[in-house]
Design a protein around this motif. Structure first.
Motif, PDB file in Angstrom:
ATOM      1  N   UNK A 144       0.811  -1.219   0.000  1.00 56.59           N
ATOM      2  CA  UNK A 144       0.000   0.000   0.000  1.00 56.59           C
ATOM      3  C   UNK A 144       0.847   1.274   0.000  1.00 56.59           C
ATOM      4  N   UNK A 145       2.143   1.127   0.147  1.00 55.02           N
ATOM      5  CA  UNK A 145       2.986   2.309   0.299  1.00 55.02           C
ATOM      6  C   UNK A 145       3.298   3.052  -0.995  1.00 55.02           C
ATOM      7  N   UNK A 146       3.338   2.405  -2.162  1.00 51.30           N
ATOM      8  CA  UNK A 146       3.486   3.207  -3.384  1.00 51.30           C
ATOM      9  C   UNK A 146       2.365   4.235  -3.545  1.00 51.30           C
ATOM     10  N   UNK A 147       1.148   3.858  -3.156  1.00 51.77           N
ATOM     11  CA  UNK A 147       0.044   4.823  -3.208  1.00 51.77           C
ATOM     12  C   UNK A 147       0.241   5.919  -2.166  1.00 51.77           C
ATOM     13  N   UNK A 148       0.870   5.575  -1.033  1.00 55.98           N
ATOM     14  CA  UNK A 148       1.208   6.604  -0.049  1.00 55.98           C
ATOM     15  C   UNK A 148       2.216   7.590  -0.641  1.00 55.98           C
ATOM     16  N   UNK A 149       3.180   7.069  -1.402  1.00 56.61           N
ATOM     17  CA  UNK A 149       4.151   7.947  -2.068  1.00 56.61           C
ATOM     18  C   UNK A 149       3.438   8.912  -2.998  1.00 56.61           C
ATOM     19  N   UNK A 150       2.510   8.393  -3.785  1.00 57.44           N
ATOM     20  CA  UNK A 150       1.750   9.254  -4.703  1.00 57.44           C
ATOM     21  C   UNK A 150       0.930  10.287  -3.944  1.00 57.44           C
ATOM     22  N   UNK A 151       0.353   9.865  -2.824  1.00 51.92           N
ATOM     23  CA  UNK A 151      -0.431  10.792  -2.009  1.00 51.92           C
ATOM     24  C   UNK A 151       0.456  11.886  -1.420  1.00 51.92           C
ATOM     25  N   UNK A 152       1.660  11.527  -1.005  1.00 47.41           N
ATOM     26  CA  UNK A 152       2.594  12.530  -0.494  1.00 47.41           C
ATOM     27  C   UNK A 152       2.975  13.524  -1.589  1.00 47.41           C
ATOM     28  N   UNK A 153       3.194  13.028  -2.791  1.00 51.18           N
ATOM     29  CA  UNK A 153       3.491  13.930  -3.911  1.00 51.18           C
ATOM     30  C   UNK A 153       2.314  14.880  -4.140  1.00 51.18           C
ATOM     31  N   UNK A 154       1.105  14.327  -4.173  1.00 47.62           N
ATOM     32  CA  UNK A 154      -0.095  15.164  -4.329  1.00 47.62           C
ATOM     33  C   UNK A 154      -0.156  16.233  -3.243  1.00 47.62           C
ATOM     34  N   UNK A 155       0.096  15.811  -2.006  1.00 41.59           N
ATOM     35  CA  UNK A 155      -0.034  16.718  -0.869  1.00 41.59           C
ATOM     36  C   UNK A 155       1.004  17.829  -0.908  1.00 41.59           C
ATOM     37  N   UNK A 156       2.233  17.494  -1.249  1.00 42.76           N
ATOM     38  CA  UNK A 156       3.292  18.511  -1.310  1.00 42.76           C
ATOM     39  C   UNK A 156       3.057  19.480  -2.459  1.00 42.76           C
ATOM     40  N   UNK A 157       2.614  18.972  -3.599  1.00 39.06           N
ATOM     41  CA  UNK A 157       2.324  19.860  -4.724  1.00 39.06           C
ATOM     42  C   UNK A 157       1.157  20.787  -4.388  1.00 39.06           C
ATOM     43  N   UNK A 158       0.185  20.273  -3.635  1.00 37.85           N
ATOM     44  CA  UNK A 158      -0.946  21.115  -3.224  1.00 37.85           C
ATOM     45  C   UNK A 158      -0.475  22.227  -2.300  1.00 37.85           C
ATOM     46  N   UNK A 159       0.415  21.904  -1.357  1.00 36.88           N
ATOM     47  CA  UNK A 159       0.942  22.929  -0.465  1.00 36.88           C
ATOM     48  C   UNK A 159       1.717  23.981  -1.246  1.00 36.88           C
ATOM     49  N   UNK A 160       2.485  23.525  -2.220  1.00 32.33           N
ATOM     50  CA  UNK A 160       3.295  24.459  -3.001  1.00 32.33           C
ATOM     51  C   UNK A 160       2.448  25.380  -3.867  1.00 32.33           C
ATOM     52  N   UNK A 161       1.215  24.956  -4.141  1.00 39.85           N
ATOM     53  CA  UNK A 161       0.319  25.760  -4.981  1.00 39.85           C
ATOM     54  C   UNK A 161      -0.614  26.649  -4.173  1.00 39.85           C
ATOM     55  N   UNK A 162      -0.634  26.443  -2.856  1.00 39.41           N
ATOM     56  CA  UNK A 162      -1.555  27.201  -2.000  1.00 39.41           C
ATOM     57  C   UNK A 162      -0.885  28.480  -1.495  1.00 39.41           C
ATOM     58  N   UNK A 163      -1.699  29.475  -1.267  1.00 46.01           N
ATOM     59  CA  UNK A 163      -1.186  30.751  -0.777  1.00 46.01           C
ATOM     60  C   UNK A 163      -0.926  30.692   0.734  1.00 46.01           C
ATOM     61  N   UNK A 164       0.079  31.427   1.145  1.00 42.04           N
ATOM     62  CA  UNK A 164       0.267  31.688   2.561  1.00 42.04           C
ATOM     63  C   UNK A 164       0.923  30.609   3.379  1.00 42.04           C
ATOM     64  N   UNK A 165       1.635  29.650   2.765  1.00 39.44           N
ATOM     65  CA  UNK A 165       2.364  28.662   3.567  1.00 39.44           C
ATOM     66  C   UNK A 165       3.833  28.659   3.161  1.00 39.44           C
ATOM     67  N   UNK A 166       4.655  28.023   3.974  1.00 35.59           N
ATOM     68  CA  UNK A 166       6.101  28.096   3.790  1.00 35.59           C
ATOM     69  C   UNK A 166       6.593  27.386   2.534  1.00 35.59           C
ATOM     70  N   UNK A 167       5.777  26.507   1.958  1.00 29.27           N
ATOM     71  CA  UNK A 167       6.183  25.783   0.759  1.00 29.27           C
ATOM     72  C   UNK A 167       5.628  26.399  -0.527  1.00 29.27           C
TER      73      UNK A 167
END
Length: 382
Positions: A144-167
């Motif tokens: 199940x961890x490859x899907x966790x890797x994909x989810x982490x990528x999704x989550x980090x890209x979402x943070x990088x696209x959002x306003x007002x956070x350190x990433x």
């Protein structure tokens, strides 16, 4: 193999040593001053920041595990190391996967180094394979961890696209890599090559002593990308001959860096203190056998995929069968080598500078083994 009482005796002796000697003693031989290896070992010029967070994937469940009833979601406590200076952003994203019965802090020494060089690195405690997993660490949940890797990528890209956070604005979605140690190396290999589980956004992958014995050459024909295996030749947990040595022949374009007398456990940051032991795999084997012994004996490779996908159901792990354990190298030197190898591999792939990419390639193929006598580089088979 040493028994647990002997391990505890060795630890008791270590604990009894004065703290100053324990922390500062038995330092490894430094790299030659002025060498390229010494240069590549230096921290980068960027300050390193950290973000502690938790990502929750409500779309996938966490399975029942022992006395744990399971959950309708997967929760991943995560640490993100990233440059504290935006001058050179956006930066490549690397997803680090920890080993069995370990944690996201396992390779902090490596992830901090990478962040100082201009990478955003995320590592998470996987729900059922981390050391504090509810019901006890469960090796089979690696599927199940490859899907966790994909989810982490999704989550980090979402943070990088959002306003007002350190990433915000810190991540380049076109430069994404993956790496991991032991079971995390297996996770990385699945996320890179598996025809159904792989994430096509991963552009380069590095396995540190990760199992490959379960894969036939057909498995790696599903997808092609830069892949490097970093391993020790006296690994007691993931035996070198069956897992690392075949990579240049089996993986198209696959490279192998072998560290002579490097243990399996020595790649993990906490093993730095184990440099006082003859071989830290005595501790690593005790931990893994206690947590996964019976599970490793039960057939489960069908969970990865069918034989025609390149999965060998008859493969045997040979976990901790090396006896007696040979003397291992200083774990701190092993981690020094790990830093320069991982840095050079991803620099060759992701640096914006052509000259830097070429220099990293020359170092991996020629300079590394020339400067460090305990390292061998094996190129892909032609």
């Amino acid at each position: 193999m040493k028994t647990l009482p002997k391990i505890l005796l060795a630890v008791a002796v270590v604990v009894g040593v004065p703290v100053l000697v324990l922390v500062k003693g038995k330092q490894p031989e430094p790299f030659e001053p002025g060498s390229e290896s010494a240069y590549r070992l230096q921290m980068g010029q960027l300050p390193v920041a950290q973000l502690e967070t938790e990502f929750v994937d409500p779309s996938r469940p966490t399975a029942t595990n022992g006395d744990y009833a399971g959950s309708g979601e997967r929760r991943l406590k995560a640490t993100v190391w990233f440059p504290g200076d935006r001058e050179f952003a956006p930066y490549p994203l690397l997803v680090y996967s920890h080993g069995f019965s370990s944690s996201r802090r396992e390779a902090a020494y490596l992830n901090e180094h990478l962040a100082s060089l201009g990478y955003v690195v995320v590592a998470a405690d996987y729900p059922l394979t981390n050391m504090r997993a509810p019901g006890g660490p469960q090796v089979k949940d690696v599927v199940n961890q490859p899907a966790d890797v994909s989810f982490l990528i999704d989550s980090l890209l979402a943070l990088a696209s959002a306003d007002g956070n350190s990433l915000q604005g810190q991540i380049d979605p076109e430069r994404i890599g993956a790496l991991g140690l032991s079971l995390g190396g297996l996770t990385t290999t699945l996320a890179a090559f598996h025809p159904e589980l792989r994430d096509p956004r991963i552009q380069a992958a590095l396995s540190i002593a990760g199992p490959t014995f379960v894969f036939t050459p057909a498995f790696y024909r599903h997808h092609s990308l830069p892949f490097l295996m970093l391993a020790g030749d006296i690994d007691a947990l993931v035996p070198y001959a069956a897992n690392a040595a075949p990579v240049p022949e089996q993986v198209p374009g696959g490279e192998l860096v072998t560290i002579h007398k490097a243990s399996h456990t020595g790649f993990a940051g906490p093993a730095g203190i184990m440099r006082w032991l003859d071989n830290p795999d005595v501790v690593g084997c005790w931990i893994v056998e206690r947590s996964a012994g019976e599970a490793m004996e039960e057939p489960w490779f069908d969970l990865i995929g069918p034989p025609d996908m390149g999965i060998d159901y008859s493969a045997e792990a040979d976990l901790c069968t090396l006896d007696p354990l040979p003397e291992a190298m200083n774990t701190l030197r092993q981690q020094m080598i790990t830093r320069v190898v991982v840095r050079s591999f991803f620099e060759r792939q992701f640096s914006r500078s052509e000259s830097s990419r070429e220099a990293a390639d020359r170092y991996l193929r020629q300079g590394l083994a020339t400067e460090l006598g305990d390292v061998i580089y094996t190129p892909p088979a032609t």
